[in-house]
Write a protein that holds these residues in place. Structure first.
Motif, short mmCIF file in Angstrom:
data_model
loop_
_atom_site.label_atom_id
_atom_site.label_comp_id
_atom_site.label_asym_id
_atom_site.label_seq_id
_atom_site.Cartn_x
_atom_site.Cartn_y
_atom_site.Cartn_z
N ASN A 303 6.13 -12.04 0.40
CA ASN A 303 5.37 -12.50 1.58
C ASN A 303 5.28 -11.43 2.65
N ASP A 304 6.20 -10.45 2.58
CA ASP A 304 6.22 -9.38 3.58
C ASP A 304 5.39 -8.17 3.16
N ASP A 316 -7.30 -9.76 1.56
CA ASP A 316 -6.70 -10.86 0.81
C ASP A 316 -5.99 -10.34 -0.43
N GLN A 317 -4.86 -10.97 -0.76
CA GLN A 317 -4.09 -10.58 -1.93
C GLN A 317 -4.89 -10.77 -3.22
N GLY A 342 10.09 -1.86 -8.46
CA GLY A 342 10.47 -1.80 -7.06
C GLY A 342 9.76 -2.86 -6.26
N ASN A 343 10.15 -3.01 -5.00
CA ASN A 343 9.52 -3.96 -4.10
C ASN A 343 8.45 -3.27 -3.27
N ALA A 344 7.25 -3.83 -3.31
CA ALA A 344 6.14 -3.22 -2.57
C ALA A 344 6.26 -3.53 -1.09
N TRP A 345 6.17 -2.46 -0.28
CA TRP A 345 6.14 -2.65 1.17
C TRP A 345 4.71 -2.76 1.66
N LYS A 346 3.83 -1.92 1.12
CA LYS A 346 2.42 -1.94 1.51
C LYS A 346 1.58 -1.48 0.31
N VAL A 347 0.41 -2.10 0.15
CA VAL A 347 -0.50 -1.72 -0.94
C VAL A 347 -1.90 -1.56 -0.34
#
Length: 354
Positions: A303-304, A316-317, A342-347
């Motif tokens: 969600n972050d 939009d995702q 890994g965990n995505a911070w920004k895409v």
């Protein structure tokens, strides 16, 4: 008797002189006159078709300067005294005797010119103006178009007068985007935003560039990292390279927090996965943006996770579909699996591949 002999000798002498003169004249009919020049006499050489030049008066930002320019009869534009004009515009000049060149700097604007070479540097890129700089009486002159095309000022010619100006208020524009690379060289650096490789914009920064958070908190160049969304105040001056480069006076980070150690991968979404708990992840295949970033990675979305376009605006995702061109920012922690997770911070999401 004596009187008769004197008369005879006089006649013979006169006859001999007349005969000698006649003989001399007969043998010198084709001879050319000879002029003799003293050995130490100065010699002045003037080209037969040397072009004339007229004097040009110069005004900078509305005020006249003491130095004058010139216009050759065969030239298409006047030549202006480089130092007198650019110092009046606020530039600092450094003369390099070994290379017969001059470096000019004002804030984040850098350029260089070399005597006799029609190659002018604009922020590390080269352009031509059709006329090379000329050294006259130990002063370097450049074509008037140097001000307009290299410094992006204004040039106005009226008769034998040239007026040049450089208004800083008209030379700053804003650009917003996500940082995709940072390359440093001492106090200087180039920050690429809005894309990778030949896409986007390169911000040339140095020790005079201001770095800050949106709330005004001061930052340094070392505080920046890939993935940050920034707003840059930069010059209208830009190279014709791909991507274009431009001197930048201020960089403002728009994210509320920095994520130290962030790395990134640019590529295409090969697969979109959703587990039995509804958690979504994407498989990206492409190229790592840093030395430690893998070319293939699975990024888990939360969600972050910020899903944005190249300018940093939210999208939009649902745009994260197979075939989408993306740049994922994550880490630095990754699993040791292949591919790593890994965990995505920004895409960043671009257009879908054809």
């Amino acid at each position: 008797m004596k009187s008769t002999m004197k008369k005879t000798l006089a006649v013979l002498s006169l006859t001999a002189m007349m005969t000698t003169s006649a003989a001399y004249a007969a043998t010198d009919e084709t001879a050319q006159p000879i002029s003799i020049m003293p050995i130490n006499a100065p010699i002045s050489i003037m080209p037969i078709n040397a072009p004339a030049s007229s004097t040009i008066t110069v005004q900078v930002n509305g005020g006249a300067i003491n130095e004058q320019g010139y216009l050759k009869a065969t030239a298409t534009e006047p030549m202006l005294p480089l130092r007198a004009v650019t110092e009046k515009l606020g530039f600092t000049l450094t003369w390099n005797q070994a290379t017969m060149s001059v470096d000019l700097n004002k804030g984040n604007v850098f350029t260089a010119v070399k005597t006799g070479e029609d190659r002018y540097a604009i922020n590390k890129m080269l352009t031509t103006l059709g006329t090379a700089p000329e050294l006259v009486d130990n002063k370097l002159y450049v074509p008037a178009s140097f001000v307009s095309k290299v410094l992006h000022g204004t040039v106005k010619t009226e008769g034998t007068s040239v007026s040049v100006a450089l208004s800083e208020d008209q030379k700053k524009v804003q650009a917003t985007g996500v940082i995709t690379s940072i390359r440093t060289n001492g106090n200087d650096a180039s920050i690429q935003i809005q894309g990778v490789n030949t896409e986007g914009l390169v911000l040339n920064v140095n020790k005079d560039t201001v770095f800050q958070m949106l709330d005004g908190t001061k930052l340094s160049l070392s505080d920046l990292h890939v993935g940050l969304t920034v707003s840059a105040e930069h010059s209208m001056i830009a190279t014709l390279s791909l991507p274009p480069q431009t001197p930048t006076s201020k960089v403002t980070v728009l994210d509320t927090a920095k994520h130290a150690g962030t790395i990134g991968t640019a590529g295409v979404v090969e697969e979109v996965r959703t587990d039995d708990k509804g958690n979504k992840s994407i498989l990206i295949k492409g190229k790592g943006l840093t030395e430690t970033a893998p070319g293939e990675v699975v990024l888990q979305l939360t969600n972050d996770t910020a899903i944005v376009d190249k300018n940093g605006d939210k999208v939009d995702q649902a745009t994260l579909v197979k075939g989408a061109n993306v740049i994922g920012f994550y880490g630095p922690a990754l699993t040791k699996s292949l591919p790593p997770i890994g965990n995505a911070w920004k895409v960043i999401v671009a257009a879908k591949s054809e």
